[in-house]
Design an enzyme around this catalytic site. Structure first.
Site, PDB file in Angstrom:
ATOM      1  N   ASN A 156       0.873  -1.182   0.000  1.00 38.15           N
ATOM      2  CA  ASN A 156       0.000   0.000   0.000  1.00 38.15           C
ATOM      3  C   ASN A 156       0.904   1.224   0.000  1.00 38.15           C
ATOM      4  O   ASN A 156       1.469   1.580   1.024  1.00 38.15           O
ATOM      5  CB  ASN A 156      -0.892  -0.025   1.260  1.00 38.15           C
ATOM      6  CG  ASN A 156      -1.686   1.265   1.414  1.00 38.15           C
ATOM      7  OD1 ASN A 156      -1.785   2.059   0.476  1.00 38.15           O
ATOM      8  ND2 ASN A 156      -2.258   1.472   2.602  1.00 38.15           N
ATOM      9  N   LYS A 195       0.131   4.280  -0.381  1.00 38.05           N
ATOM     10  CA  LYS A 195      -0.518   5.502   0.126  1.00 38.05           C
ATOM     11  C   LYS A 195      -0.251   6.667  -0.839  1.00 38.05           C
ATOM     12  O   LYS A 195      -0.113   6.433  -2.032  1.00 38.05           O
ATOM     13  CB  LYS A 195      -0.052   5.809   1.544  1.00 38.05           C
ATOM     14  CG  LYS A 195      -0.121   4.579   2.452  1.00 38.05           C
ATOM     15  CD  LYS A 195       0.043   4.895   3.884  1.00 38.05           C
ATOM     16  CE  LYS A 195       0.092   3.595   4.669  1.00 38.05           C
ATOM     17  NZ  LYS A 195      -0.053   3.802   6.092  1.00 38.05           N
ATOM     18  N   HIS A 208      -9.572   1.391   4.620  1.00 38.33           N
ATOM     19  CA  HIS A 208      -8.319   1.602   5.360  1.00 38.33           C
ATOM     20  C   HIS A 208      -8.577   2.572   6.522  1.00 38.33           C
ATOM     21  O   HIS A 208      -9.381   3.495   6.398  1.00 38.33           O
ATOM     22  CB  HIS A 208      -7.251   2.158   4.419  1.00 38.33           C
ATOM     23  CG  HIS A 208      -5.883   2.138   5.014  1.00 38.33           C
ATOM     24  ND1 HIS A 208      -5.457   3.089   5.907  1.00 38.33           N
ATOM     25  CD2 HIS A 208      -4.866   1.253   4.874  1.00 38.33           C
ATOM     26  CE1 HIS A 208      -4.224   2.796   6.284  1.00 38.33           C
ATOM     27  NE2 HIS A 208      -3.842   1.683   5.668  1.00 38.33           N
ATOM     28  N   GLU A 257      -6.993   4.985   7.597  1.00 37.71           N
ATOM     29  CA  GLU A 257      -6.777   6.403   7.280  1.00 37.71           C
ATOM     30  C   GLU A 257      -8.004   6.998   6.596  1.00 37.71           C
ATOM     31  O   GLU A 257      -8.342   8.157   6.795  1.00 37.71           O
ATOM     32  CB  GLU A 257      -5.517   6.564   6.410  1.00 37.71           C
ATOM     33  CG  GLU A 257      -4.263   6.329   7.238  1.00 37.71           C
ATOM     34  CD  GLU A 257      -3.076   5.777   6.462  1.00 37.71           C
ATOM     35  OE1 GLU A 257      -3.083   5.804   5.222  1.00 37.71           O
ATOM     36  OE2 GLU A 257      -2.127   5.301   7.133  1.00 37.71           O
ATOM     37  N   GLU A 288      -5.504  -4.666  10.484  1.00 38.58           N
ATOM     38  CA  GLU A 288      -4.494  -3.633  10.708  1.00 38.58           C
ATOM     39  C   GLU A 288      -4.810  -2.890  12.003  1.00 38.58           C
ATOM     40  O   GLU A 288      -5.621  -1.950  11.998  1.00 38.58           O
ATOM     41  CB  GLU A 288      -4.496  -2.633   9.550  1.00 38.58           C
ATOM     42  CG  GLU A 288      -4.209  -3.266   8.201  1.00 38.58           C
ATOM     43  CD  GLU A 288      -3.602  -2.267   7.228  1.00 38.58           C
ATOM     44  OE1 GLU A 288      -2.555  -2.586   6.674  1.00 38.58           O
ATOM     45  OE2 GLU A 288      -4.160  -1.168   7.054  1.00 38.58           O
ATOM     46  N   GLY A 335       2.293   2.493  10.691  1.00 39.31           N
ATOM     47  CA  GLY A 335       3.258   3.578  10.517  1.00 39.31           C
ATOM     48  C   GLY A 335       3.931   4.021  11.800  1.00 39.31           C
ATOM     49  O   GLY A 335       4.585   5.060  11.839  1.00 39.31           O
ATOM     50  N   SER A 376       3.263  -1.934  10.371  1.00 40.07           N
ATOM     51  CA  SER A 376       4.724  -1.967  10.568  1.00 40.07           C
ATOM     52  C   SER A 376       5.322  -3.341  10.304  1.00 40.07           C
ATOM     53  O   SER A 376       6.270  -3.759  10.965  1.00 40.07           O
ATOM     54  CB  SER A 376       5.088  -1.482  11.978  1.00 40.07           C
ATOM     55  OG  SER A 376       4.632  -0.158  12.162  1.00 40.07           O
TER      56      SER A 376
END
Ligand code: PEP
Length: 257
Positions: free
Chosen positions: A13, A15, A99, A101, A171, A177, A216
């Site tokens: 991904n 991003k 996701h 985000e 996730e 991250g 991560s």
């Protein structure tokens, strides 16, 4: 070890990273190392603007293409949006949906994500549905109920016939991250719970659905995660932006196939 014929999937991904020119460079590098591997499924999900050139470079390789989002309507007055048909035209096989985000910064609800899942499947795009709890939800003991709500909401109306076209990515939001990874045991606990939900919804087909871990994941921690019985690959953020670390992850998965 590959479990129940579920081929490992390592998906990057990217991003909002890489211009089309930068994407071409990265894809060439990744392709040179893993483009012909067949024991592991590999996918890259660059930004929309790089999909066309990525598709061109990935032709005749084993690396599949994915997008990071889409809008559920087929066409119309939805300024700035992209449909499933448009993604299929660019040879996308996957689309990342839900996701964290997008849930956090764009307020996406389970109902809206579900509309996208249904629209993606109707266009033969495989959704990678992301689910995961925040740190405060984990600490307050709500983790499994959050996952259940996201799973049931996101997959509402999806029948057994489409079960194998779905990929789930667990996730944990606190691990994305941040450099903090769930321990293999923490991840497996949630993956096993997701597997149970999939079997409740899809029957036997639920045992064939791939559940990726994301948060991560990198070459240093991937091996133990991939050894867990319900972890079937990874959705990789930061470590997917360098050919070396991404290829290493594919190699680790391959060594277990
Ligand atoms: C992601 O955002 O999908 C992700 C897993 O990111 P990272 O690997 O950087 O934690």
């Amino acid at each position: 070890m590959q479990k129940n014929n579920r081929k490992y999937l390592i998906a990057g991904n990217w991003k909002m990273n890489k211009t089309a020119a930068e994407a071409r460079e990265l894809i060439k590098e990744i392709n040179a190392v893993v483009g012909q591997k067949t024991d592991v499924a590999v996918a890259v999900c660059p930004p929309f603007t790089a999909l066309e050139s990525a598709a061109e470079l990935l032709k005749d390789t084993n690396i599949q293409l994915g997008a990071q989002n889409m809008y559920p309507k087929a066409e119309g007055a939805y300024t700035g949006e992209i449909s499933a048909v448009m993604l299929r035209e660019l040879y996308c096989s996957f689309v990342i949906l839900g996701h964290s985000e997008r849930r956090e910064y764009f307020g996406e609800s389970d109902a809206f994500i579900n509309e996208k899942v249904i629209a993606a499947l109707e266009s033969n795009l495989k959704p990678i549905l992301c689910v995961g709890e925040t740190l405060s939800q984990r600490e307050s003991g709500e983790m499994l109920s959050v996952i259940e709500t996201q799973m049931k909401g996101g997959l509402k109306g999806v029948g057994e016939d489409n079960g194998e076209n779905i990929v789930i990515a667990y996730e944990p939001v606190w691990a994305i991250g941040t450099g903090k990874t769930a321990t293999p045991e923490m991840a497996q606990e949630v993956h096993a719970f997701i597997r149970k939900l999939l079997v409740e919804q899809f029957g036997e087909t639920g045992t064939k659905v791939r559940i990726l871990y994301g948060g991560s994941m990198k070459p240093e921690n991937a091996s133990e995660l991939l050894d867990q019985s319900d972890i079937d690959g990874g959705l990789i953020g930061g470590a997917a932006l360098k050919a070396k670390s991404f290829a290493e992850l594919v190699t680790i998965a391959q060594s277990k196939s």
